[in-house]
Design a protein around this motif. Structure first.
Motif, PDB file in Angstrom:
ATOM      1  N   LEU A   1       0.854  -1.188   0.000  1.00  0.00           N
ATOM      2  CA  LEU A   1       0.000   0.000   0.000  1.00  0.00           C
ATOM      3  C   LEU A   1       0.892   1.240   0.000  1.00  0.00           C
ATOM      4  O   LEU A   1       1.909   1.268   0.696  1.00  0.00           O
ATOM      5  N   ARG A   2       0.486   2.256  -0.748  1.00  0.00           N
ATOM      6  CA  ARG A   2       1.263   3.495  -0.824  1.00  0.00           C
ATOM      7  C   ARG A   2       0.407   4.652  -0.357  1.00  0.00           C
ATOM      8  O   ARG A   2      -0.782   4.720  -0.630  1.00  0.00           O
ATOM      9  N   THR A   3       1.020   5.582   0.351  1.00  0.00           N
ATOM     10  CA  THR A   3       0.294   6.766   0.795  1.00  0.00           C
ATOM     11  C   THR A   3      -0.043   7.648  -0.405  1.00  0.00           C
ATOM     12  O   THR A   3       0.653   7.638  -1.423  1.00  0.00           O
ATOM     13  N   HIS A   4      -1.122   8.405  -0.272  1.00  0.00           N
ATOM     14  CA  HIS A   4      -1.551   9.320  -1.327  1.00  0.00           C
ATOM     15  C   HIS A   4      -0.416  10.269  -1.691  1.00  0.00           C
ATOM     16  O   HIS A   4       0.188  10.899  -0.817  1.00  0.00           O
ATOM     17  N   ARG A   5      -0.114  10.298  -2.975  1.00  0.00           N
ATOM     18  CA  ARG A   5       0.954  11.144  -3.527  1.00  0.00           C
ATOM     19  C   ARG A   5       2.325  10.852  -2.926  1.00  0.00           C
ATOM     20  O   ARG A   5       3.210  11.699  -2.925  1.00  0.00           O
ATOM     21  N   SER A   6       2.467   9.661  -2.358  1.00  0.00           N
ATOM     22  CA  SER A   6       3.732   9.215  -1.743  1.00  0.00           C
ATOM     23  C   SER A   6       4.213  10.158  -0.643  1.00  0.00           C
ATOM     24  O   SER A   6       5.417  10.306  -0.408  1.00  0.00           O
ATOM     25  N   VAL A   7       3.284  10.789   0.021  1.00  0.00           N
ATOM     26  CA  VAL A   7       3.634  11.677   1.139  1.00  0.00           C
ATOM     27  C   VAL A   7       4.255  10.813   2.243  1.00  0.00           C
ATOM     28  O   VAL A   7       3.714   9.762   2.586  1.00  0.00           O
ATOM     29  N   PRO A   8       5.383  11.229   2.804  1.00  0.00           N
ATOM     30  CA  PRO A   8       6.026  10.456   3.876  1.00  0.00           C
ATOM     31  C   PRO A   8       5.269  10.614   5.198  1.00  0.00           C
ATOM     32  O   PRO A   8       5.746  11.248   6.142  1.00  0.00           O
ATOM     33  N   ALA A   9       4.082  10.036   5.255  1.00  0.00           N
ATOM     34  CA  ALA A   9       3.151  10.266   6.360  1.00  0.00           C
ATOM     35  C   ALA A   9       3.253   9.254   7.496  1.00  0.00           C
ATOM     36  O   ALA A   9       2.704   9.474   8.564  1.00  0.00           O
ATOM     37  N   ILE A  10       3.947   8.139   7.243  1.00  0.00           N
ATOM     38  CA  ILE A  10       4.069   7.109   8.278  1.00  0.00           C
ATOM     39  C   ILE A  10       5.356   7.393   9.045  1.00  0.00           C
ATOM     40  O   ILE A  10       6.446   7.012   8.624  1.00  0.00           O
ATOM     41  N   VAL A  11       5.215   8.085  10.135  1.00  0.00           N
ATOM     42  CA  VAL A  11       6.346   8.533  10.936  1.00  0.00           C
ATOM     43  C   VAL A  11       7.020   7.319  11.569  1.00  0.00           C
ATOM     44  O   VAL A  11       6.374   6.543  12.274  1.00  0.00           O
ATOM     45  N   GLU A  12       8.312   7.169  11.296  1.00  0.00           N
ATOM     46  CA  GLU A  12       9.041   5.987  11.774  1.00  0.00           C
ATOM     47  C   GLU A  12       8.928   5.804  13.287  1.00  0.00           C
ATOM     48  O   GLU A  12       8.768   4.683  13.775  1.00  0.00           O
ATOM     49  N   GLU A  13       8.973   6.880  14.021  1.00  0.00           N
ATOM     50  CA  GLU A  13       8.886   6.834  15.476  1.00  0.00           C
ATOM     51  C   GLU A  13       7.568   6.203  15.960  1.00  0.00           C
ATOM     52  O   GLU A  13       7.505   5.624  17.043  1.00  0.00           O
ATOM     53  N   HIS A  14       6.525   6.283  15.121  1.00  0.00           N
ATOM     54  CA  HIS A  14       5.207   5.793  15.516  1.00  0.00           C
ATOM     55  C   HIS A  14       4.668   4.691  14.602  1.00  0.00           C
ATOM     56  O   HIS A  14       3.516   4.279  14.743  1.00  0.00           O
ATOM     57  N   GLU A  15       5.491   4.176  13.680  1.00  0.00           N
ATOM     58  CA  GLU A  15       5.007   3.179  12.733  1.00  0.00           C
ATOM     59  C   GLU A  15       4.509   1.909  13.421  1.00  0.00           C
ATOM     60  O   GLU A  15       3.572   1.263  12.948  1.00  0.00           O
TER      61      GLU A  15
END
Length: 149
Positions: free
Chosen positions: A12-26
């Motif tokens: 699954l890819r975020t809309h427009r490939s926005v880096p929205a999945i913050v590693e600290e909280h993934e």
């Protein structure tokens, strides 16, 4: 009694490939997806990804189509992510996704691949990875639609 076992590698890819999945909280997202999968009667063997995409390796019950699982997963996680203050950049998932059936023989390889996502993306872009993933699985890519939102 019918005996079935289905395995799927889903991306699954975020809309427009926005880096929205913050590693600290993934891990919060991954835990949510684990619970969602269990509630659907499936098993999540491995999950991992980058700020702009997620890979899952799952088995699903025979009564649940992969497309239905992905559709419901995207709706559920979208609501959860938008309500979670740890993911302020998340606006949704893309309409497209990749999902392919795998065999038991593929399990260790796919699990290892997903576990090494962060290492893998030091040298390979998502576009390169996705293109290779599709072509290795026999998908003819229509360039006018490739990675469009």
């Amino acid at each position: 009694m019918s005996y079935t076992q289905t395995y799927y590698h889903i991306v699954l890819r975020t809309h427009r490939s926005v880096p929205a999945i913050v590693e600290e909280h993934e891990r919060e997202l991954y835990s949510y997806i684990l619970g969602f999968t269990k509630n659907k009667g499936g098993h999540l063997y491995r999950i991992g990804g980058m700020p702009d995409h997620v890979h899952l390796f799952v088995s699903l019950p025979a009564t649940l189509a992969m497309s239905k699982f992905v559709q419901e997963l995207k709706v559920s996680t979208s609501k959860w992510l938008k309500a979670n203050p740890h993911f302020p950049l998340f606006s949704g998932w893309t309409k497209e996704y990749a999902g392919f059936s795998k065999s038991l023989r593929d399990k260790a390889t796919v699990v290892r691949y997903i576990a090494r996502q962060k290492e893998h993306h030091h040298s390979v872009t998502f576009e390169e990875e996705y293109r290779k993933f599709l072509t290795e699985n026999g998908v003819k890519i229509k360039e006018e639609y490739f990675l469009t939102d």
